[in-house]
Design a protein around this motif. Structure first.
Motif, PDB file in Angstrom:
ATOM      1  N   PHE A  66       0.841  -1.205   0.000  1.00  0.00           N
ATOM      2  CA  PHE A  66       0.000   0.000   0.000  1.00  0.00           C
ATOM      3  C   PHE A  66       0.874   1.252   0.000  1.00  0.00           C
ATOM      4  O   PHE A  66       1.992   1.237   0.513  1.00  0.00           O
ATOM      5  N   ASP A  67       0.313   2.350  -0.562  1.00  0.00           N
ATOM      6  CA  ASP A  67       1.010   3.631  -0.394  1.00  0.00           C
ATOM      7  C   ASP A  67       0.543   4.264   0.920  1.00  0.00           C
ATOM      8  O   ASP A  67      -0.356   3.741   1.595  1.00  0.00           O
ATOM      9  N   VAL A  68       1.134   5.414   1.275  1.00  0.00           N
ATOM     10  CA  VAL A  68       0.821   6.029   2.575  1.00  0.00           C
ATOM     11  C   VAL A  68      -0.655   6.392   2.707  1.00  0.00           C
ATOM     12  O   VAL A  68      -1.241   6.282   3.789  1.00  0.00           O
ATOM     13  N   GLY A  69      -1.272   6.820   1.619  1.00  0.00           N
ATOM     14  CA  GLY A  69      -2.690   7.195   1.648  1.00  0.00           C
ATOM     15  C   GLY A  69      -3.594   6.015   1.954  1.00  0.00           C
ATOM     16  O   GLY A  69      -4.537   6.115   2.753  1.00  0.00           O
ATOM     17  N   GLN A  70      -3.310   4.869   1.322  1.00  0.00           N
ATOM     18  CA  GLN A  70      -4.117   3.657   1.566  1.00  0.00           C
ATOM     19  C   GLN A  70      -3.951   3.184   3.020  1.00  0.00           C
ATOM     20  O   GLN A  70      -4.924   2.783   3.664  1.00  0.00           O
ATOM     21  N   ARG A  71      -2.699   3.243   3.530  1.00  0.00           N
ATOM     22  CA  ARG A  71      -2.452   2.848   4.926  1.00  0.00           C
ATOM     23  C   ARG A  71      -3.216   3.762   5.886  1.00  0.00           C
ATOM     24  O   ARG A  71      -3.794   3.314   6.865  1.00  0.00           O
ATOM     25  N   SER A  72      -3.207   5.063   5.561  1.00  0.00           N
ATOM     26  CA  SER A  72      -3.881   6.038   6.413  1.00  0.00           C
ATOM     27  C   SER A  72      -5.389   5.787   6.433  1.00  0.00           C
ATOM     28  O   SER A  72      -6.021   5.832   7.498  1.00  0.00           O
ATOM     29  N   ALA A  73      -5.973   5.482   5.265  1.00  0.00           N
ATOM     30  CA  ALA A  73      -7.417   5.203   5.184  1.00  0.00           C
ATOM     31  C   ALA A  73      -7.769   3.949   5.987  1.00  0.00           C
ATOM     32  O   ALA A  73      -8.785   3.913   6.696  1.00  0.00           O
ATOM     33  N   ALA A  74      -6.913   2.928   5.898  1.00  0.00           N
ATOM     34  CA  ALA A  74      -7.149   1.692   6.662  1.00  0.00           C
ATOM     35  C   ALA A  74      -7.086   1.977   8.166  1.00  0.00           C
ATOM     36  O   ALA A  74      -7.907   1.481   8.942  1.00  0.00           O
ATOM     37  N   SER A  75      -6.129   2.822   8.574  1.00  0.00           N
ATOM     38  CA  SER A  75      -5.985   3.173   9.995  1.00  0.00           C
ATOM     39  C   SER A  75      -7.210   3.950  10.489  1.00  0.00           C
ATOM     40  O   SER A  75      -7.707   3.707  11.584  1.00  0.00           O
ATOM     41  N   ILE A  76      -7.723   4.856   9.651  1.00  0.00           N
ATOM     42  CA  ILE A  76      -8.904   5.651  10.022  1.00  0.00           C
ATOM     43  C   ILE A  76     -10.122   4.739  10.195  1.00  0.00           C
ATOM     44  O   ILE A  76     -10.943   4.942  11.095  1.00  0.00           O
ATOM     45  N   ALA A  77     -10.238   3.699   9.378  1.00  0.00           N
ATOM     46  CA  ALA A  77     -11.354   2.739   9.517  1.00  0.00           C
ATOM     47  C   ALA A  77     -11.204   1.933  10.798  1.00  0.00           C
ATOM     48  O   ALA A  77     -12.149   1.767  11.572  1.00  0.00           O
ATOM     49  N   ARG A  78     -10.003   1.450  11.049  1.00  0.00           N
ATOM     50  CA  ARG A  78      -9.768   0.590  12.224  1.00  0.00           C
ATOM     51  C   ARG A  78      -9.886   1.355  13.544  1.00  0.00           C
ATOM     52  O   ARG A  78     -10.136   0.768  14.579  1.00  0.00           O
ATOM     53  N   ARG A  79      -9.687   2.674  13.482  1.00  0.00           N
ATOM     54  CA  ARG A  79      -9.821   3.484  14.702  1.00  0.00           C
ATOM     55  C   ARG A  79     -11.225   3.411  15.270  1.00  0.00           C
ATOM     56  O   ARG A  79     -11.428   3.618  16.460  1.00  0.00           O
TER      57      ARG A  79
END
Length: 713
Positions: free
Chosen positions: A424-437
């Motif tokens: 994943f690029d940084v944007g995809q990782r960030s979106a996944a983190s926002i969902a998991r939060r």
């Protein structure tokens, strides 16, 4: 100093509690372990009190060490008297020990040492004796010596005054009294370096406040303004009181020849030697106190954020909003696994709203998305508009939540995120983190440096080591309060478990990957570097769902299994009953806990904890926390009107109030004076991060993007 008595008095606990806590800490037990499994020994001290005790214990031990070093240093010089020794041993702070050591500390060459080298000490003593029968100029004539570079009487008297000035400044009692007077009666002043310049420090351009009343957040603001070269800050001391005190102490007779010289010397000693040091010490002391207060608030906020309840059993769409680079999306299933990622461009400059909606509809229908988690950063409100329009167009029960995305970008660029999502690029990782939060805030937020989570004030200006240690302690307490499933937890979550280091956390994950699921707690001992002591500390906090022994899924410690099995037999129930959740109300079957505890050979407090756990196995303490507000409509700042009553989420608590998310782009401020009708010292007495509160709009400033709210609805 009696450490135990001092700790007991300071923390308001009994001496035997302090003694037990110190013993347990010295034996290498962690704070969460002591708080949860050694209640009998400490009298059930909370993790907060234990952490305060641990910090004070370290300070007091360092103080004792410093006293011993100072005593040895003065003893070596042959100058240690019984009186001085008693003063040093009685000192309660490092500053007082420094004051007492000052006259004996090896000095660089000063004006006084140079004057002593020139043989002017007898002249200084003569002035100090105040018994001169003729002008001091006449007394000074024998000290004029060209070889020693004392060219005239004026130079001789000047050198003698330098010796006296240094001796006055070295007197510990004087410094202690002057520091006290300055703190009680002094003021802090600040002015602008450039009065015409617009800055966030405008309220400090002509600032004047008593030191004794100065609030912590003002100290930190003044420090930052000074560091950014926007402000000039100084302490105004009560000089008249200080000179009166020093003259009373030093001038014992009204000698016409020596009194004027001593007055000049006192003024010089104070202004040149004492005042700059006292100002520095007071500023440092105020800063330290303000930092401690800010760290405490940060810790409370962080605890509330980490302990937010998980939103379980929902497929979540994580949305990392942006303008130019597009909004990054990640679909995450109920277990936190990423199913899909994509990028849409509904915001400026592309404004491809139609295409974005088509993509969103496809994702919602394909994966059965029920919740959209939107980061609150740049373009979040523009993204929110698109989501609301889409939800109105679709026949879906999906809702959305605005989440605090602080630290998501730090995580997405980290080594940990790269290992977790290598493709994943940084944007995809960030979106996944926002969902998991949303799905499990604790498990996701532990991956981020606590300082980057953004629920504090002036966190970048303070002692980073102290802040880091305090916040790590908060995370450790939260993780252990909740407990973790050893078969699903990440290494970053496991490393906060009592007794587990980063290396052991990685070894647990590696062991799990190599050997499959853990089925019994006893298997932990097979993990490399996880020895008996670490096992004792961690076993109760690591849970095994569907293991061989149902107790492994609970917070009951293995050391209490035998007693628990005896208890179940005595109550006529089985482990299967416990697993099936059929033990509700067993506490009512026990009439005498004290007698039963003695019979089972456990402590009474431990028995109470066991019974509580059996009634509701592996209960998540986060269930009691307020749930996030789920939305399906949008509000803009221009829609707000004075008097409007809304529900909002507390995003941050600071010394002078709280910022509340009411569903518009800008969080509103509830000033401390608008929180309740009664007087409160700090907003934390009323609200915490994550609280859902009802607020009324007091004023809206569209130009400055400021919203004033009140909780006095």
């Amino acid at each position: 100093m009696d450490l135990i008595q001092t700790l007991a008095k300071e923390l308001g606990i009994k001496a035997h509690q302090a003694e037990a806590a110190v013993q347990l800490i010295d034996e290498g037990n962690t704070i969460p372990f002591i708080a949860r499994y050694r209640k009998e020994m400490t009298g059930a001290l909370s993790d907060e009190i234990l952490r305060n005790l641990h910090d004070r214990l370290n300070y007091l031990r360092n103080l004792e060490e410093k006293k011993n070093q100072v005593l040895a240093g003065i003893e070596e010089q042959g100058k240690l008297t019984e009186e001085l020794k008693a003063q040093i041993l009685a000192a309660e702070t490092m500053v007082v020990v420094d004051d007492l050591y000052r006259p004996y500390r090896p000095k660089r060459r000063t004006r006084a040492t140079i004057a002593k080298e020139k043989g002017l000490e007898p002249l200084a003593n003569l002035i100090l004796l105040q018994m001169a029968k003729r002008p001091v100029e006449e007394e000074a004539e024998p000290y004029v010596d060209l070889e020693k570079e004392v060219h005239d009487v004026k130079e001789a008297i000047g050198g003698a005054k330098d010796i006296l000035a240094e001796s006055i400044s070295d007197e510990a009692d004087y410094r202690i009294r002057i520091r006290d007077l300055t703190m009680k009666k002094g003021r802090i002043l600040s002015s602008a370096k450039d009065k015409e310049a617009e800055s966030v420090y405008e309220m400090y351009y002509e600032f004047d406040e008593a030191l004794a009343k100065l609030a912590g957040h003002r100290i930190l603001a003044l420090n930052r303004g000074e560091a950014e070269k926007a402000l000039l800050v100084k302490i105004e001391a009560p000089e008249e009181d200080i000179f009166r005190y020093l003259e009373k102490k030093i001038i014992r007779t009204d000698n016409p020849y020596t009194t004027p010289l001593l007055q000049e010397t006192i003024a010089d000693s104070y202004k040149r030697l004492i005042a700059p040091a006292i100002e520095r010490e007071i500023r440092n002391s105020l800063t330290e106190k303000a930092e401690d207060g800010a760290i405490k608030v940060f810790g409370k906020n962080l605890e509330q954020l980490l302990m937010q309840p998980p939103i379980a059993n929902q497929v979540v769409l994580g949305w990392d909003p942006a303008f130019r680079t597009g909004c990054k999306l990640a679909v995450v299933d109920t277990t936190g696994k990423v199913l899909d990622t994509t990028v849409i461009f509904p915001t400026a400059p592309q404004n491809k709203v139609k295409e974005a909606k088509t993509t969103l509809k496809r994702l919602i229908e394909t994966y059965g998305i029920t919740l959209i988690s939107v980061g609150n950063g740049t373009a979040s409100r523009e993204s929110e508009m698109v989501i609301v329009e889409l939800l109105k167009e679709m026949d879906t029960k999906a809702q959305y939540v605005i989440v605090n995305e602080a630290g998501a970008s730090v995580y997405s660029a980290s080594k940990l995120a790269t290992e977790e999502f290598p493709n994943f690029d940084v944007g995809q990782r960030s979106a996944a983190s926002i969902a998991r939060r949303l799905q499990d805030p604790l498990a996701e937020l532990v991956k981020i440096d606590p300082k980057s989570i953004g629920v504090g004030q002036y966190q970048h200006d303070m002692n980073q080591k102290k802040l880091g240690e305090a916040l790590a302690g908060v995370v450790e307490d939260c993780v252990n309060k909740v407990g973790v499933d050893v078969n699903t937890a990440s290494a970053s979550l496991l490393e906060y478990i009592s007794g587990i280091s980063k290396a052991v956390a990685k070894n647990i994950v590696a062991y799990r990957e190599e050997n499959g699921r853990f089925t019994a707690r006893t298997q932990f001992l097979k993990v490399p570097k996880l020895g008996p002591k670490a096992y004792e500390q961690c076993a109760g906090f690591l849970r095994i769902a569907d293991g061989k022994n149902p107790l492994d899924a609970t917070s009951v410690h293995p050391e209490s299994y035998q007693a628990t099995e005896k208890l179940l037999a005595k109550l006529g129930v089985s482990q299967k009953d416990m697993k099936d959740g059929n033990l509700k109300g067993i506490s009512k079957k026990i009439s005498d806990y004290k007698a039963l505890a003695a019979e089972l050979d456990v402590g009474e407090l431990t028995l109470l904890d066991i019974v509580k756990e059996l009634e509701k196995p592996a209960r998540d303490p986060r269930e009691d926390m307020p749930k996030p507000i789920l939305r399906n409509d949008v509000l803009e700042m221009k829609d707000l009107t004075e008097g409007m009553v809304l529900k909002g989420t507390v995003r941050n608590v600071i010394d002078f109030g709280a910022f509340v998310d009411i569903g518009v782009h800008q969080d509103g401020l509830v000033h401390i004076s608008q929180m309740t009708e009664r007087f409160i010292k700090h907003p934390l007495e009323v609200v915490s991060v994550g609280d859902i509160v009802e607020v009324k709009v007091m004023s809206v400033d569209l130009k400055k993007q400021r919203i004033q709210l009140t909780m006095k609805v």
